[in-house]
Design an enzyme around this catalytic site. Structure first.
Site, PDB file in Angstrom:
ATOM      1  N   GLY A  17     -32.790  57.502  66.630  1.00 24.80           N
ATOM      2  CA  GLY A  17     -32.770  56.174  66.023  1.00 24.80           C
ATOM      3  C   GLY A  17     -33.893  55.259  66.473  1.00 24.80           C
ATOM      4  O   GLY A  17     -35.032  55.686  66.699  1.00 24.80           O
ATOM      5  N   ASP A  63     -25.466  57.007  81.226  1.00 23.26           N
ATOM      6  CA  ASP A  63     -24.492  56.165  80.537  1.00 23.26           C
ATOM      7  C   ASP A  63     -24.773  54.738  81.009  1.00 23.26           C
ATOM      8  O   ASP A  63     -24.586  54.430  82.190  1.00 23.26           O
ATOM      9  CB  ASP A  63     -23.070  56.601  80.921  1.00 23.26           C
ATOM     10  CG  ASP A  63     -21.992  55.736  80.276  1.00 23.26           C
ATOM     11  OD1 ASP A  63     -22.323  54.670  79.710  1.00 23.26           O
ATOM     12  OD2 ASP A  63     -20.813  56.143  80.344  1.00 23.26           O
ATOM     13  N   ASN A  90     -31.979  49.337  74.688  1.00 25.59           N
ATOM     14  CA  ASN A  90     -31.726  49.637  73.274  1.00 25.59           C
ATOM     15  C   ASN A  90     -30.345  50.217  73.010  1.00 25.59           C
ATOM     16  O   ASN A  90     -29.787  50.012  71.933  1.00 25.59           O
ATOM     17  CB  ASN A  90     -32.806  50.618  72.788  1.00 25.59           C
ATOM     18  CG  ASN A  90     -32.442  51.264  71.471  1.00 25.59           C
ATOM     19  OD1 ASN A  90     -32.596  50.674  70.407  1.00 25.59           O
ATOM     20  ND2 ASN A  90     -31.927  52.493  71.526  1.00 25.59           N
ATOM     21  N   TYR A 155     -18.863  42.962  67.525  1.00 21.53           N
ATOM     22  CA  TYR A 155     -20.263  43.416  67.639  1.00 21.53           C
ATOM     23  C   TYR A 155     -21.190  42.204  67.647  1.00 21.53           C
ATOM     24  O   TYR A 155     -22.098  42.100  68.485  1.00 21.53           O
ATOM     25  CB  TYR A 155     -20.591  44.347  66.477  1.00 21.53           C
ATOM     26  CG  TYR A 155     -22.033  44.802  66.408  1.00 21.53           C
ATOM     27  CD1 TYR A 155     -22.520  45.801  67.244  1.00 21.53           C
ATOM     28  CD2 TYR A 155     -22.916  44.251  65.469  1.00 21.53           C
ATOM     29  CE1 TYR A 155     -23.837  46.222  67.174  1.00 21.53           C
ATOM     30  CE2 TYR A 155     -24.235  44.672  65.389  1.00 21.53           C
ATOM     31  CZ  TYR A 155     -24.700  45.660  66.235  1.00 21.53           C
ATOM     32  OH  TYR A 155     -25.998  46.070  66.159  1.00 21.53           O
ATOM     33  N   ILE A 190     -31.335  48.865  59.315  1.00 24.03           N
ATOM     34  CA  ILE A 190     -32.310  49.922  59.604  1.00 24.03           C
ATOM     35  C   ILE A 190     -31.614  51.272  59.448  1.00 24.03           C
ATOM     36  O   ILE A 190     -30.497  51.465  59.961  1.00 24.03           O
ATOM     37  CB  ILE A 190     -32.841  49.784  61.057  1.00 24.03           C
ATOM     38  CG1 ILE A 190     -33.301  48.341  61.348  1.00 24.03           C
ATOM     39  CG2 ILE A 190     -33.941  50.802  61.330  1.00 24.03           C
ATOM     40  CD1 ILE A 190     -34.420  47.824  60.500  1.00 24.03           C
ATOM     41  N   THR A 192     -30.455  54.394  60.405  1.00 26.65           N
ATOM     42  CA  THR A 192     -30.224  55.260  61.569  1.00 26.65           C
ATOM     43  C   THR A 192     -28.786  55.768  61.494  1.00 26.65           C
ATOM     44  O   THR A 192     -27.993  55.322  60.658  1.00 26.65           O
ATOM     45  CB  THR A 192     -30.383  54.502  62.918  1.00 26.65           C
ATOM     46  OG1 THR A 192     -29.263  53.623  63.069  1.00 26.65           O
ATOM     47  CG2 THR A 192     -31.674  53.727  63.004  1.00 26.65           C
TER      48      THR A 192
HETATM   49  N1  LIG Z   1     -29.622  50.405  62.805  1.00 26.07           N
HETATM   50  C1  LIG Z   1     -29.472  49.122  62.531  1.00 26.07           C
HETATM   51  O1  LIG Z   1     -29.373  48.719  61.355  1.00 26.07           O
HETATM   52  C2  LIG Z   1     -29.439  48.113  63.651  1.00 26.07           C
HETATM   53  C3  LIG Z   1     -29.463  46.757  63.308  1.00 26.07           C
HETATM   54  C4  LIG Z   1     -29.435  45.800  64.305  1.00 26.07           C
HETATM   55  C5  LIG Z   1     -29.403  46.176  65.631  1.00 26.07           C
HETATM   56  N2  LIG Z   1     -29.370  47.498  65.952  1.00 26.07           N
HETATM   57  C6  LIG Z   1     -29.321  47.837  67.388  1.00 26.07           C
HETATM   58  O2  LIG Z   1     -30.346  48.743  67.718  1.00 26.07           O
HETATM   59  C7  LIG Z   1     -29.959  49.582  68.810  1.00 26.07           C
HETATM   60  C8  LIG Z   1     -30.177  51.040  68.441  1.00 26.07           C
HETATM   61  O3  LIG Z   1     -29.354  51.342  67.325  1.00 26.07           O
HETATM   62  P1  LIG Z   1     -29.611  52.581  66.358  1.00 26.07           P
HETATM   63  O4  LIG Z   1     -29.425  52.074  64.981  1.00 26.07           O
HETATM   64  O5  LIG Z   1     -30.843  53.312  66.722  1.00 26.07           O
HETATM   65  O6  LIG Z   1     -28.312  53.441  66.721  1.00 26.07           O
HETATM   66  P2  LIG Z   1     -28.124  55.025  66.961  1.00 26.07           P
HETATM   67  O7  LIG Z   1     -26.651  55.242  66.942  1.00 26.07           O
HETATM   68  O8  LIG Z   1     -28.984  55.799  66.027  1.00 26.07           O
HETATM   69  O9  LIG Z   1     -28.686  55.220  68.433  1.00 26.07           O
HETATM   70  C9  LIG Z   1     -28.039  54.640  69.551  1.00 26.07           C
HETATM   71  C10 LIG Z   1     -28.278  55.518  70.754  1.00 26.07           C
HETATM   72  O10 LIG Z   1     -27.565  54.947  71.866  1.00 26.07           O
HETATM   73  C11 LIG Z   1     -26.940  56.016  72.560  1.00 26.07           C
HETATM   74  N3  LIG Z   1     -25.795  55.540  73.344  1.00 26.07           N
HETATM   75  C12 LIG Z   1     -24.571  55.180  72.892  1.00 26.07           C
HETATM   76  N4  LIG Z   1     -23.772  54.855  73.912  1.00 26.07           N
HETATM   77  C13 LIG Z   1     -24.507  54.997  75.048  1.00 26.07           C
HETATM   78  C14 LIG Z   1     -24.239  54.815  76.428  1.00 26.07           C
HETATM   79  N5  LIG Z   1     -23.037  54.424  76.868  1.00 26.07           N
HETATM   80  N6  LIG Z   1     -25.245  55.025  77.321  1.00 26.07           N
HETATM   81  C15 LIG Z   1     -26.466  55.437  76.887  1.00 26.07           C
HETATM   82  N7  LIG Z   1     -26.768  55.654  75.592  1.00 26.07           N
HETATM   83  C16 LIG Z   1     -25.798  55.435  74.690  1.00 26.07           C
HETATM   84  C17 LIG Z   1     -26.526  56.999  71.476  1.00 26.07           C
HETATM   85  O11 LIG Z   1     -26.264  58.282  71.994  1.00 26.07           O
HETATM   86  C18 LIG Z   1     -27.741  56.943  70.565  1.00 26.07           C
HETATM   87  O12 LIG Z   1     -28.733  57.876  70.926  1.00 26.07           O
HETATM   88  C19 LIG Z   1     -28.494  49.228  69.091  1.00 26.07           C
HETATM   89  O13 LIG Z   1     -28.431  48.327  70.174  1.00 26.07           O
HETATM   90  C20 LIG Z   1     -28.045  48.557  67.805  1.00 26.07           C
HETATM   91  O14 LIG Z   1     -26.971  47.671  68.000  1.00 26.07           O
HETATM   92  C21 LIG Z   1     -29.388  48.470  64.991  1.00 26.07           C
END
Ligand SMILES: NC(=O)c1ccc[n+]([C@@H]2O[C@H](COP(=O)([O-])OP(=O)(O)OC[C@H]3O[C@@H](n4cnc5c(N)ncnc54)[C@H](O)[C@@H]3O)[C@@H](O)[C@H]2O)c1
Length: 257
Positions: A17, A63, A90, A155, A190, A192
């Site tokens: 992601g 973690d 992230n 959230y 985004i 992902t």
């Molecule tokens: N995708 C979107 O539309 C979006 C929008 C706004 C904000 N975000 C934020 O961006 C960040 C990344 O999101 P993403 O869309 O890439 O999500 P994703 O689910 O693709 O990736 C998140 C990653 O975090 C890891 N993770 C989860 N719990 C964990 C833990 N306890 N310790 C370590 N790693 C852990 C997962 O294994 C994964 O690899 C997040 O903080 C999310 O809230 C995403």
């Protein structure tokens, strides 16, 4: 090329992601990247793929909710590279339930990853970064940290918390004479896996159609890509943003405008 030569960057939740895209973008500008994630296998594969491209990349399983693991990851980075310049907090999850449907266990799990994880990253990461000539921390918030998100209220609470935690710690660093900038990034929608993982409680449908969501929610209907966020994170990580501190970079194609 070379905007981050000799810098060491830690990116949490970077197996996939947005985190993965950020790690790759920072590495492409010369940073030595340490990617961490709770997902061991995918994280190892990601680091191997980066090394195959000629980047310096290591994976450490972490973690972000574990205080002990934050301390051991930073000790590992010290042994590996002897320094840390950039931290991208992230890792995050999104549980798509209203306040009435969410259990306290779900609420606490989401808080522990999205809020406690960022808190500990700042608490333990900044003192290590401060030993260098100065560095940058970038915290992933969200458009949900700027405006109401019905169905994602808890959230949104975590992401609003990340926004003000970032600003407050930026000022604490200045007050303490610590040369570490702290900013937040606010992605819109985004593409992902986070959308596939969101549970919908009552209607039995687990899938969120992210393309349809973007069509409905984003002006112009444009769905974002992880690289859209990575380019912003690169700016905040580099010296080009030396005067950007305690700020919020919104990358949402005008959702919040
Ligand atoms: N995708 C979107 O539309 C979006 C929008 C706004 C904000 N975000 C934020 O961006 C960040 C990344 O999101 P993403 O869309 O890439 O999500 P994703 O689910 O693709 O990736 C998140 C990653 O975090 C890891 N993770 C989860 N719990 C964990 C833990 N306890 N310790 C370590 N790693 C852990 C997962 O294994 C994964 O690899 C997040 O903080 C999310 O809230 C995403």
């Amino acid at each position: 090329m070379g905007r981050l030569d000799d810098r060491v960057a830690l990116i949490t939740g970077a197996a996939m992601g947005i985190g993965r895209a950020c790690a790759e973008r920072l590495a492409s500008e010369g940073a030595k990247v340490v990617i961490t994630d709770i997902e061991d296998h995918t994280g190892q594969e990601t680091a191997a793929a980066f090394r195959a491209k000629g980047y310096t990349a290591n994976f450490i399983q972490q973690d972000v909710t574990s205080e002990g693991q934050w301390q051991s990851v930073l000790a590992d980075i010290d042994r590996l590279h002897g320094r840390l310049d950039i931290l991208v907090n992230n890792a995050g999850i999104a549980i798509r339930k209203s306040i009435f449907e969410m259990t306290m266990d779900e609420y606490q799990l989401q808080n522990s990853i999205n809020l406690d994880g960022v808190f500990m990253g700042l608490k333990y990461g900044i003192p290590m970064i401060a030993k260098t000539e100065g560095g940058s921390v970038i915290n992933l918030s969200s458009v949900a940290g700027l405006k109401a998100s019905p169905g994602l209220s808890a959230y949104a609470m975590t992401k609003g918390g990340v926004r003000l935690l970032s600003k407050s710690v930026a000022k604490e660093c200045i007050a303490e004479g610590i040369k570490v900038r702290v900013n937040s990034v606010h992605p819109g929608i985004i593409q992902t896996a986070i959308w596939d993982k969101m549970g919908v409680p009552t209607d039995g449908e687990n899938q969120v159609d992210v393309e349809q969501l973007a069509t409905n929610a984003v002006p112009g209907g444009l769905l974002g890509k992880p690289t859209d966020i990575a380019d912003g994170v690169l700016f905040l990580a580099s010296d080009e943003s030396r005067y950007v501190n305690g700020s919020e970079l919104v990358i949402d194609h005008a959702i919040s405008a």
